[in-house]
Motif scaffolding. Structure first.
Motif, short mmCIF file in Angstrom:
data_model
loop_
_atom_site.label_atom_id
_atom_site.label_comp_id
_atom_site.label_asym_id
_atom_site.label_seq_id
_atom_site.Cartn_x
_atom_site.Cartn_y
_atom_site.Cartn_z
N ALA A 214 -91.58 -18.85 -15.64
CA ALA A 214 -90.87 -19.37 -16.83
C ALA A 214 -89.36 -19.16 -16.66
N MET A 215 -88.99 -18.02 -16.07
CA MET A 215 -87.57 -17.69 -15.98
C MET A 215 -86.80 -18.61 -15.02
N VAL A 216 -87.51 -19.21 -14.06
CA VAL A 216 -86.80 -20.10 -13.11
C VAL A 216 -86.18 -21.26 -13.88
N ARG A 217 -86.99 -21.89 -14.73
CA ARG A 217 -86.46 -23.03 -15.49
C ARG A 217 -85.43 -22.58 -16.54
N VAL A 218 -85.74 -21.46 -17.19
CA VAL A 218 -84.82 -20.95 -18.21
C VAL A 218 -83.43 -20.73 -17.58
N CYS A 219 -83.39 -20.14 -16.41
CA CYS A 219 -82.09 -19.82 -15.79
C CYS A 219 -81.32 -21.08 -15.40
N LYS A 220 -82.04 -22.11 -14.96
CA LYS A 220 -81.34 -23.36 -14.63
C LYS A 220 -80.65 -23.90 -15.88
N GLU A 221 -81.37 -23.86 -17.00
CA GLU A 221 -80.79 -24.41 -18.23
C GLU A 221 -79.66 -23.51 -18.74
N GLU A 222 -79.84 -22.19 -18.61
CA GLU A 222 -78.78 -21.26 -19.08
C GLU A 222 -77.48 -21.50 -18.31
N SER A 223 -77.62 -21.91 -17.05
CA SER A 223 -76.45 -22.13 -16.23
C SER A 223 -75.60 -23.28 -16.81
N PHE A 224 -76.30 -24.34 -17.25
CA PHE A 224 -75.60 -25.44 -17.94
C PHE A 224 -74.97 -24.95 -19.24
N HIS A 225 -75.68 -24.08 -19.96
CA HIS A 225 -75.16 -23.59 -21.25
C HIS A 225 -73.85 -22.82 -21.05
N GLN A 226 -73.84 -22.00 -19.99
CA GLN A 226 -72.65 -21.19 -19.74
C GLN A 226 -71.46 -22.09 -19.40
N ARG A 227 -71.74 -23.10 -18.56
CA ARG A 227 -70.64 -24.00 -18.14
C ARG A 227 -70.10 -24.81 -19.30
N GLN A 228 -71.01 -25.29 -20.20
CA GLN A 228 -70.50 -26.10 -21.31
C GLN A 228 -69.60 -25.26 -22.21
N GLY A 229 -69.95 -23.97 -22.38
CA GLY A 229 -69.13 -23.09 -23.22
C GLY A 229 -67.76 -22.88 -22.59
N TYR A 230 -67.78 -22.63 -21.29
CA TYR A 230 -66.52 -22.37 -20.58
C TYR A 230 -65.63 -23.61 -20.62
N GLU A 231 -66.24 -24.77 -20.44
CA GLU A 231 -65.47 -26.03 -20.43
C GLU A 231 -64.88 -26.31 -21.82
N ALA A 232 -65.66 -26.02 -22.87
CA ALA A 232 -65.15 -26.24 -24.24
C ALA A 232 -63.93 -25.34 -24.47
N LEU A 233 -63.98 -24.11 -23.94
CA LEU A 233 -62.85 -23.19 -24.12
C LEU A 233 -61.64 -23.64 -23.30
N LEU A 234 -61.89 -24.16 -22.07
CA LEU A 234 -60.78 -24.65 -21.25
C LEU A 234 -60.01 -25.74 -22.00
N VAL A 235 -60.76 -26.63 -22.66
CA VAL A 235 -60.12 -27.72 -23.41
C VAL A 235 -59.27 -27.14 -24.55
N MET A 236 -59.82 -26.16 -25.25
CA MET A 236 -59.06 -25.55 -26.35
C MET A 236 -57.80 -24.84 -25.83
N MET A 237 -57.92 -24.21 -24.67
CA MET A 237 -56.77 -23.47 -24.12
C MET A 237 -55.66 -24.42 -23.67
N ARG A 238 -56.01 -25.69 -23.45
CA ARG A 238 -54.98 -26.68 -23.09
C ARG A 238 -54.44 -27.36 -24.35
N GLY A 239 -54.90 -26.92 -25.52
CA GLY A 239 -54.50 -27.57 -26.78
C GLY A 239 -53.29 -26.90 -27.41
N THR A 240 -53.35 -26.68 -28.72
CA THR A 240 -52.21 -26.12 -29.45
C THR A 240 -52.24 -24.59 -29.39
N GLN A 241 -51.14 -23.98 -29.82
CA GLN A 241 -51.10 -22.50 -29.85
C GLN A 241 -52.17 -21.98 -30.81
#
Ligand code: BYC
Length: 337
Positions: A172-199
């Motif tokens: 079960a954990m093999v599939r869970v980890c693949k999906e968690e990897s996408f979850h982590q990246r989407q969070g990081y990418e959303a923050l990168l966009v905010m960090m390029r935004g306003t103060q």
């Protein structure tokens, strides 16, 4: 970032030892121990000591509850996501967490416990779930930080579980980890966009990181010296890496990511230790952790009440599904007669 490649290849771990018709407990125990020593897999039909079974039911059901309760802090933001794209991503992520909970309940059921028993333990407050989900997501930056740090910590903890000695949990954990990897990246990418935004956006991200950092470090569980279940869990190959070692790996992996993002981590004692080849970090507030685990965190009552209500509101769906199954069975019997 975090991928399956963090899992050590494990040829021996994929071997399944066939059960023998052994009747003597000592012989069965010896066979079980030999399988564990050989890094083999225990499958549902294999004999296992009661304590091993109970430990797995405890850990897998707590893990399943964490996934299901973990849908709530982010679920609150589906209707308030800042764009259609972010909404679609968040919807998919929260649905994934629901799916993880279902695989994990199914894995626990192979150990002879029922879904009803597990849900009853959650709804009555007897079962634990991860401390981290008892904190509020105050704004959109929190959603990004949950993806980056909470899912990042989850992957760090869960990749070694793909090599757990109990087959259904490991698979079960093999599939869970693949999906968690996408979850982590989407969070990081959303923050990168905010960090390029306003103060103001950058300040929101920093504030969210300040509020979540220490809680994420505590997520890995108490220090090894205060972890009553670790010794036996490691001996049985359920846990592969200790709480403190995983926490250290998480800190070491996160520091460079924070640098790229342009945020600081709220720990004046955080610094590279040349001798240890790891980062040193400051003391964790374990009183706060235990207070939250014991039901007194900021959102414990709200989270549990929401789950109980969702379960009660869904009673008609379960009843309808059972009535449909009964009808189909009757039709089959009639046709067979
Ligand atoms: N929160 O002896 P220890 C996710 C408890 S899902 C609450 O070290 P063990 C995600 C522990 O249960 C994240 N309780 O225990 C989902 C034990 O109490 P009991 C969940 C905690 O089992 C959606 C006591 O403290 N991940 O990330 O050897 C969206 C002593 O601890 C916590 C899993 O469940 C905690 N943080 O090790 C986003 C992974 N930590 O049961 C993300 C599977 C400890 O004796 N579980 N406790 O009454 C594990 O790997 C292990 O069970 C743990 C604890 C590392 C959590």
């Amino acid at each position: 970032m975090y991928t399956q490649s963090m899992s050590v290849p494990d040829e021996a771990g994929s071997r399944t030892v066939q059960p023998l018709a052994l009747s003597e407990p000592a012989e069965r125990m010896a066979r079980f121990d030999a399988c564990i020593d050989a890094d083999g897999r225990i499958e549902p039909q294999d004999w296992m000591p009661e304590a091993y079974r109970k430990t797995l039911v405890r850990q897998i059901s707590q893990h399943a509850h964490s996934e299901i309760v973990g849908m709530l802090p982010e679920g609150n933001w589906i209707s308030r996501a800042p764009s259609l794209k972010r909404k679609a991503i968040l919807l998919a992520k929260v649905q994934d967490e629901g799916g993880h909970g279902l695989y994990l309940y199914s894995a626990a059921e192979t150990l002879g416990t029922s879904r009803d028993q597990m849900l009853d333990a959650l709804h009555s407050g007897r079962a634990k779930y991860s401390s981290i989900f008892n904190y509020p997501t105050l704004n959109w930056a929190d959603v990004g930080v949950v993806g980056w740090l909470v899912d990042g910590a989850a992957i760090m903890n869960q990749v070694p579980l793909c090599r757990c000695s109990y087959g259904p949990y490991a698979r079960a954990m093999v599939r869970v980890c693949k999906e968690e990897s996408f979850h982590q990246r989407q969070g990081y990418e959303a923050l990168l966009v905010m960090m390029r935004g306003t103060q103001a956006q950058r300040d929101m991200v920093q504030d969210a990181v300040n509020r979540w950092w220490w809680k994420c470090l505590a997520m890995f569980g108490p220090p090894d010296s205060d972890s009553p279940n670790s010794g036996q869990g490691m001996r049985w190959g359920i846990k592969r890496v200790s709480n403190d070692d995983l926490r250290q790996q998480f800190v070491d992996a996160t520091v460079p990511q924070a640098k790229v993002l342009g945020v600081s981590l709220p720990d004046p004692l955080l610094k590279w230790n040349e001798e240890r080849q790891h980062h040193d970090y400051g003391p964790i507030d374990w009183d706060e952790f235990w207070n939250t685990v014991n039901g007194n965190g900021p959102c414990n009552k709200e989270r549990l009440a929401t789950r109980v209500k969702a379960h009660q509101d869904g009673a008609w769906v379960r009843e309808a599904a059972l009535a449909h199954a009964r009808k189909q069975e009757q039709r089959r019997m009639k046709e067979a007669a």
